[in-house]
Design a protein around this motif. Structure first.
Motif, short mmCIF file in Angstrom:
data_model
loop_
_atom_site.label_atom_id
_atom_site.label_comp_id
_atom_site.label_asym_id
_atom_site.label_seq_id
_atom_site.Cartn_x
_atom_site.Cartn_y
_atom_site.Cartn_z
N SER A 173 -4.10 4.16 10.77
CA SER A 173 -5.43 4.10 10.15
C SER A 173 -5.48 3.07 9.03
O SER A 173 -6.46 2.33 8.90
CB SER A 173 -5.82 5.49 9.62
N THR A 174 -4.44 3.01 8.23
CA THR A 174 -4.37 2.01 7.15
C THR A 174 -4.44 0.60 7.72
O THR A 174 -5.18 -0.26 7.22
CB THR A 174 -3.06 2.18 6.35
N ALA A 175 -3.68 0.37 8.79
CA ALA A 175 -3.65 -0.95 9.44
C ALA A 175 -5.03 -1.34 9.95
O ALA A 175 -5.50 -2.46 9.75
CB ALA A 175 -2.64 -0.96 10.57
N ALA A 176 -5.71 -0.42 10.63
CA ALA A 176 -7.01 -0.71 11.23
C ALA A 176 -8.06 -1.03 10.17
O ALA A 176 -8.85 -1.98 10.31
CB ALA A 176 -7.46 0.46 12.09
N ILE A 177 -8.09 -0.26 9.09
CA ILE A 177 -9.10 -0.45 8.04
C ILE A 177 -8.89 -1.78 7.33
O ILE A 177 -9.84 -2.56 7.14
CB ILE A 177 -9.04 0.72 7.03
N ILE A 178 -7.65 -2.07 6.94
CA ILE A 178 -7.37 -3.33 6.23
C ILE A 178 -7.63 -4.52 7.13
O ILE A 178 -8.20 -5.54 6.71
CB ILE A 178 -5.92 -3.34 5.70
N ALA A 179 -7.25 -4.42 8.41
CA ALA A 179 -7.48 -5.52 9.37
C ALA A 179 -8.97 -5.80 9.54
O ALA A 179 -9.39 -6.96 9.62
CB ALA A 179 -6.85 -5.18 10.71
N ALA A 180 -9.79 -4.73 9.59
CA ALA A 180 -11.24 -4.91 9.73
C ALA A 180 -11.82 -5.63 8.52
O ALA A 180 -12.67 -6.52 8.66
CB ALA A 180 -11.90 -3.54 9.91
N ILE A 181 -11.35 -5.27 7.33
CA ILE A 181 -11.82 -5.94 6.10
C ILE A 181 -11.44 -7.42 6.12
O ILE A 181 -12.27 -8.30 5.82
CB ILE A 181 -11.23 -5.24 4.85
#
Length: 402
Positions: free
Chosen positions: A192-200
Motif C-alpha cells: 500500500s505504501t508503494a502504490a500511494i507514493i508511486a501514484a503521487i
C-alpha cells in the motif's frame, strides 16, 4: 586492459541481439542462451571471475535490472486491464506461492529429514517467479493481453512475497517465536505504501514533463525519477518494485485516465521516451542474464544436490499446475494459454540473493544454497522448453488456419 572491457561489452550486446533473433525464429528462449554464456565465461572456463568487485556489484546489478524491466513492463500494460485482473492475479499469485511453500515444507521433512520450518523457508525462497525474466519473455509470446497482465502482476508480487516471508521464517527459526500478524502486516503495508507514493510521483512527474520544455533529456530525467522513487519507497519500508510498476502503469496510461476523468489537456507519453526505454531495457537485460550465469556454482552439482533439486522442481511444477487449474475455473478465457502460463516458472536473482541469507543468519541447512541455484537453472530450462514447444504449436496452428 581497457580495450578488452569495451570489446567484451560490444560482443555481449551483439550476442544479445543474435539471441533475440534466435528466439523470434526458433522460439528457443534467449534467456537460457545468455545464462549459459555466463556459465561458460565464469564457472566453466573461468574467463571471468565473480570474486571481488563483480561479486560486490551483484545486489546493484540485480536491482538495476529489476527497476528497468519493471518500468518497461509497466509502460506497455493497459492500466484498466490490470485493475480488472488485479484480484484474479493476486489470488492466483498467493495460491501458487502458498502451495509451493506448504508442499515443500512437508516434502523436505518426510523425504529428506529437514525440519518443517527449513522446508517452508526453502519454499519461500524459491516460491516466486522472476519479473526480470518473465516480463521480457511474455512480451514476445503469442498470448492474450489478459494472460500477460496476470503473469506480469504475479512476477511483480512474488518478489516481495519471497523476501518478506523468507525473512519472517529466518527470524522464527533463529528466535523460535512465531508472529504471523507482523509478517502479514508488513506485506500489506509494503504494497500500500508503494502504490500511494508511486501514484503521487506519477501525477507530479506527468505534470512536469508536459509543462516544461525538457524534450532532449526527458527519458534521462524520467529514469532519474524512477530511481529516486525506488530508493525513497524502500527507505520508508515499502516495496520498491511495486512502486516502479505502478508509476510506469500510470505514466503510460495517463492520457486515457485524463480522458475518462474529463480532465482537459494532452498527456500522451512521448514516443521518443518509449523508444529509449526499449534500447535501455535490451542493454540491461542482456548483461543481467549473463551475470546470472556467472553466479552459478558448477562445483555444487553433487549427486545428492541434483536429486534434491529435481524433487523440489517437481513439487514447484505441481503447485503451479494446480494454481493454473484453479485460475481457469475462475476465468475460462485463460484456458487456451494454460500451458504457456504453467511454463512461466523461472526463478532469478531474488532467489539467488535469498539463498545465502539463512547461513548469514547463523542457520545451517545442508545444500540449501546449492539447491536454490540448481532450481534457478532447472526452472529456466523448463521455461525455455515450455515456450519452445507451445510457441511452435501456436505458429503451426496459425499457418494451418491460413
Amino acid at each position: 586492459m581497457v580495450y578488452d572491457v569495451f570489446f567484451t561489452i560490444g560482443a555481449v550486446l551483439i550476442l544479445g541481439f543474435i539471441t533475440s533473433l534466435i528466439f523470434e525464429r526458433t522460439k528457443v528462449s534467449d534467456v537460457i542462451i545468455l545464462m549459459f554464456v555466463g556459465m561458460l565465461l565464469g564457472p566453466i572456463l573461468n574467463i571471468v571471475s565473480i570474486d571481488g568487485p563483480i561479486s560486490a556489484l551483484a545486489p546493484y546489478i540485480g536491482t538495476l535490472a529489476l527497476i528497468i524491466i519493471l518500468f518497461d513492463g509497466g509502460l506497455n500494460l493497459n492500466l484498466f486491464k490490470v485493475l480488472t485482473a488485479l484480484a484474479e492475479a493476486t489470488g492466483f499469485t498467493f495460491l501458487v506461492f502458498i502451495l509451493s511453500v506448504i508442499f515443500l515444507g512437508f516434502s523436505m521433512h518426510f523425504i529428506f529429514g529437514w525440519t518443517y520450518l527449513e522446508g517452508l523457508l526453502l519454499g519461500a525462497v524459491v516460491g516466486g517467479i522472476s519479473s526480470a525474466i518473465v516480463i521480457p519473455i511474455i512480451s514476445k509470446l503469442t498470448m492474450s493481453e489478459d494472460s500477460k497482465v496476470i503473469l506480469t502482476l504475479e512476477s511483480a508480487l512474488t518478489d516481495a512475497l519471497c523476501i518478506i516471508v523468507a525473512i519472517a521464517l529466518i527470524e522464527i527459526i533463529s528466535s523460535g517465536t512465531v508472529n504471523l500478524r507482523d509478517a502479514a502486516g508488513a506485506l500489506a503495508s509494503a504494497f500500500s505504501t508503494a502504490a500511494i507514493i508511486a501514484a503521487i510521483f506519477a501525477v507530479f512527474w506527468t505534470g512536469i514533463i508536459n509543462k516544461l520544455y525538457i524534450k532532449q533529456v526527458r527519458y534521462s530525467l524520467t529514469l532519474a525519477v524512477v530511481f529516486i522513487l525506488y530508493s525513497f519507497v524502500e527507505l520508508v519500508k515499502g516495496n520498491g518494485a511495486i512502486a516502479v510498476l505502478v508509476f510506469a502503469l500510470l505514466l503510460g496510461n495517463f492520457n486515457e485516465i485524463a480522458k475518462r476523468l474529463k480532465v482537459k489537456g494532452e498527456f500522451e507519453l512521448d514516443t521518443t521516451l518509449r523508444a529509449f526505454q526499449v534500447e535501455v531495457s535490451f542493454f540491461v537485460r542482456t548483461f543481467f542474464f549473463i551475470f546470472i550465469g556467472l553466479m552459478f556454482d558448477v562445483g555444487a552439482l553433487k549427486q545428492e544436490v541434483i536429486i534434491m533439486a529435481w524433487v523440489v522442481f517437481l513439487i514447484l511444477l505441481i503447485a503451479r499446475i494446480l494454481g493454473v487449474k484453479a485460475l481457469i475455473l475462475v476465468d475460462k478465457k485463460i484456458a487456451p494459454f494454460e500451458k504457456s502460463i504453467i511454463s512461466m516458472m523461472p526463478r532469478g536473482l531474488a532467489a539467488a540473493v535469498l539463498a545465502s541469507m539463512p547461513l548469514a543468519a547463523g542457520i545451517k541447512i545442508q545444500y540449501f544454497a546449492e539447491i536454490v541455484f540448481s532450481i534457478i537453472i532447472l526452472t529456466n530450462l523448463a521455461t525455455t522448453l515450455g515456450v519452445f514447444v507451445v510457441e511452435r504449436k501456436n505458429v503451426t496452428g496459425m499457418k494451418n488456419v491460413e
